[in-house]
Design an enzyme around this catalytic site. Structure first.
Site, PDB file in Angstrom:
ATOM      1  N   ASP A  17      -3.723  -9.014  -2.403  1.00  0.00           N
ATOM      2  CA  ASP A  17      -2.529  -8.671  -2.603  1.00  0.00           C
ATOM      3  C   ASP A  17      -2.219  -7.716  -3.755  1.00  0.00           C
ATOM      4  OD1 ASP A  17       0.270  -8.488  -2.427  1.00  0.00           O
ATOM      5  OD2 ASP A  17       0.729 -10.770  -3.045  1.00  0.00           O
ATOM      6  N   ASP A 115       1.092  -3.768   1.260  1.00  0.00           N
ATOM      7  CA  ASP A 115       0.339  -3.993   0.207  1.00  0.00           C
ATOM      8  C   ASP A 115      -0.441  -5.481   0.260  1.00  0.00           C
ATOM      9  OD1 ASP A 115       2.554  -5.642  -0.019  1.00  0.00           O
ATOM     10  OD2 ASP A 115       2.717  -5.461  -2.186  1.00  0.00           O
ATOM     11  N   GLU A 116      -0.604  -6.031   1.440  1.00  0.00           N
ATOM     12  CA  GLU A 116      -1.527  -7.320   1.327  1.00  0.00           C
ATOM     13  C   GLU A 116      -1.975  -7.458   2.618  1.00  0.00           C
ATOM     14  OE1 GLU A 116       0.812 -10.837   1.538  1.00  0.00           O
ATOM     15  OE2 GLU A 116       2.702  -9.680   1.404  1.00  0.00           O
TER      16      GLU A 116
END
Length: 418
Positions: A17, A115-116
DNA sequence: TCTGGGGTCCTAGGACCC
DNA sequence: TCTGGGGTCCTAGGACCC
């Protein structure tokens, strides 16, 4: 039948993350922002605007600002903050490089948002080292190649890895040993709010059942959980509390729906204005559908009224559609069906789902075929000259809603035909 | 505090068929 | 004339996530 956990078959799952992603990218691009409270989101307009915070730097979080908070509240809490509009194209480009970087460590990368991602590194460990070692290598690569910080959770399942990565942000690395007892011991003291899928409503109901920690939930009989949450959710909760989660890391998940929606800056009573906005959203959605080579059979229109009540109406067609001409008549009809209270309108939205293949041109009614030809021409013109090159007469007096979307789930799946 | 825009998944009820 | 149970598809709403 009881299946004993086989240590030899234990998986090693990573959840990676990026920390305060949008804000961190902005700081990276503008070093003068380093150390300052950076808030990416809607224009606060002197604290009067609608809209929310998309991301807050850790400096901003010290003022109590966090993502999803109304931007007006952030403005009150942190008037000295640096408020920036989201630059989605930039974030998406960084996101693509991030995902490519992750693929160096395993083929099994499942993006969860911009974003993860989840990684199943079970097959990489012999070559690259154990989960913790791979996690550290990923953090080092993200830091040196993207100048961003990442938090990583290492665990034998997706949801435990996800919880672990969240525990020591920013730049955290939390490893949970794969033994079932160790997993249960890790989970037991954590508050139920940490469980992925438990939000405010479920938390309240769990509190009513006297459960405050995941360990408390593990002690509740399955029947109680099913009675409170229904068959699927109850069973799921029971499994998670006991550390059981067999869900696989799936690199190729296909999108199931695509939509566009817009919240007016001020609630709108004029139905013509709502109708014009709907037309514009349909145009943008149809264009995106064609771009991603998707077509949908189910059309859903959504309205939110001034009092924040949401109403939706849907229709499922026998063939999948992807043009303004084929969507709009249904959208207009659905809009009327939604509009029951005659209250001022806060939001209007359109979505397509139930993806399928566009009917072959030969069997298409003539109007639809012409619509497709027009759409293709418009797409080409816009590709060459930009979106403003061609606009419908009825749209000319409207400013387009900004295209800055939140994190998108997945790269567009490919459709086999067309 | 007054709540964006993009999604996923689940539930309950009704239509319809066997 | 009344009626069982199961399966599938669809609609509307809601919880949740980033």
């Amino acid at each position: 039948m009881t299946t004993l956990p086989d240590p030899a078959s234990a998986r090693t799952i990573l959840h990676v993350d990026l920390d305060a992603f949008y804000a961190a990218v902005e700081v990276r691009e503008q070093p003068s922002l380093r150390g300052r409270p950076v808030i990416v989101g809607a224009d606060p307009k002197g604290g009067k605007a609608r809209g929310v915070v998309s991301a807050a730097s850790y400096e901003a979080r010290r003022f109590g600002v966090h993502s999803a908070m109304p931007i007006s509240r952030a403005w009150q809490l942190c008037p000295q903050g640096v408020f920036l509009p989201p630059r989605m194209e930039l974030y998406l480009a960084v996101s693509a490089r991030f995902m490519t970087l992750l693929e160096r460590f395993t083929d099994l990368v499942e993006p969860l948002s911009v974003d993860e991602a989840f990684l199943d590194v079970t097959g990489s460990e012999r070559l690259l080292g154990d989960g913790a070692t791979i996690a550290a290598k990923i953090q080092a690569a993200v830091a040196s190649e993207e100048r961003l910080s990442a938090s990583v959770g290492v665990a034998p399942s997706k949801f435990v890895a996800k919880i672990a990565s969240d525990l020591r942000k920013p730049a955290g690395l939390v490893v949970v040993s794969p033994a079932p007892d160790a997993v249960r011991a890790f989970l037991a003291p954590l508050p139920i709010e940490r469980l992925w899928g438990v939000g405010p409503k479920a938390a309240t109901r769990l509190h009513q059942l006297e459960a405050r920690t995941i360990g408390d939930v593990a002690l509740l009989p399955l029947a109680h959980l099913i009675a409170a949450f229904g068959e699927a959710s109850g069973r799921h909760l029971h499994d998670l509390a006991h550390g059981r989660d067999e869900r696989a890391v799936e690199p190729e998940r296909e999108a199931k729906s695509l939509g566009r929606e817009h919240t007016f800056e001020v609630d709108v009573a004029d139905r013509d204005e709502v109708g014009r906005m709907l037309l514009m959203l349909v145009e943008q959605l149809a264009s995106r559908m064609r771009h991603q080579r998707l077509a949908g059979r189910t059309i859903t229109v959504k309205l939110r009224t001034a009092d924040f009540e949401t109403v939706s109406r849907a229709v499922t067609l026998t063939t999948a559609v992807d043009t303004t001409e084929s969507i709009l008549p249904f959208a207009r009809e659905l809009l009327v069906k939604c509009d029951t209270t005659r209250q001022p309108i806060r939001l209007v939205g359109i979505a397509l789902s139930h993806f399928g293949v566009v009917q072959p041109a030969l069997f298409e009614p003539k109007v639809a075929r012409q619509g497709r030809a027009v759409a293709r021409t418009v797409d080409r013109l816009r590709e060459r000259f930009g979106d403003a090159a061609i606009t419908r007469g009825s749209l000319l007096d409207l400013t387009p809603p900004s295209e800055d979307s939140g994190p998108r789930r997945k790269a567009p799946p490919r459709r086999s035909t067309h």
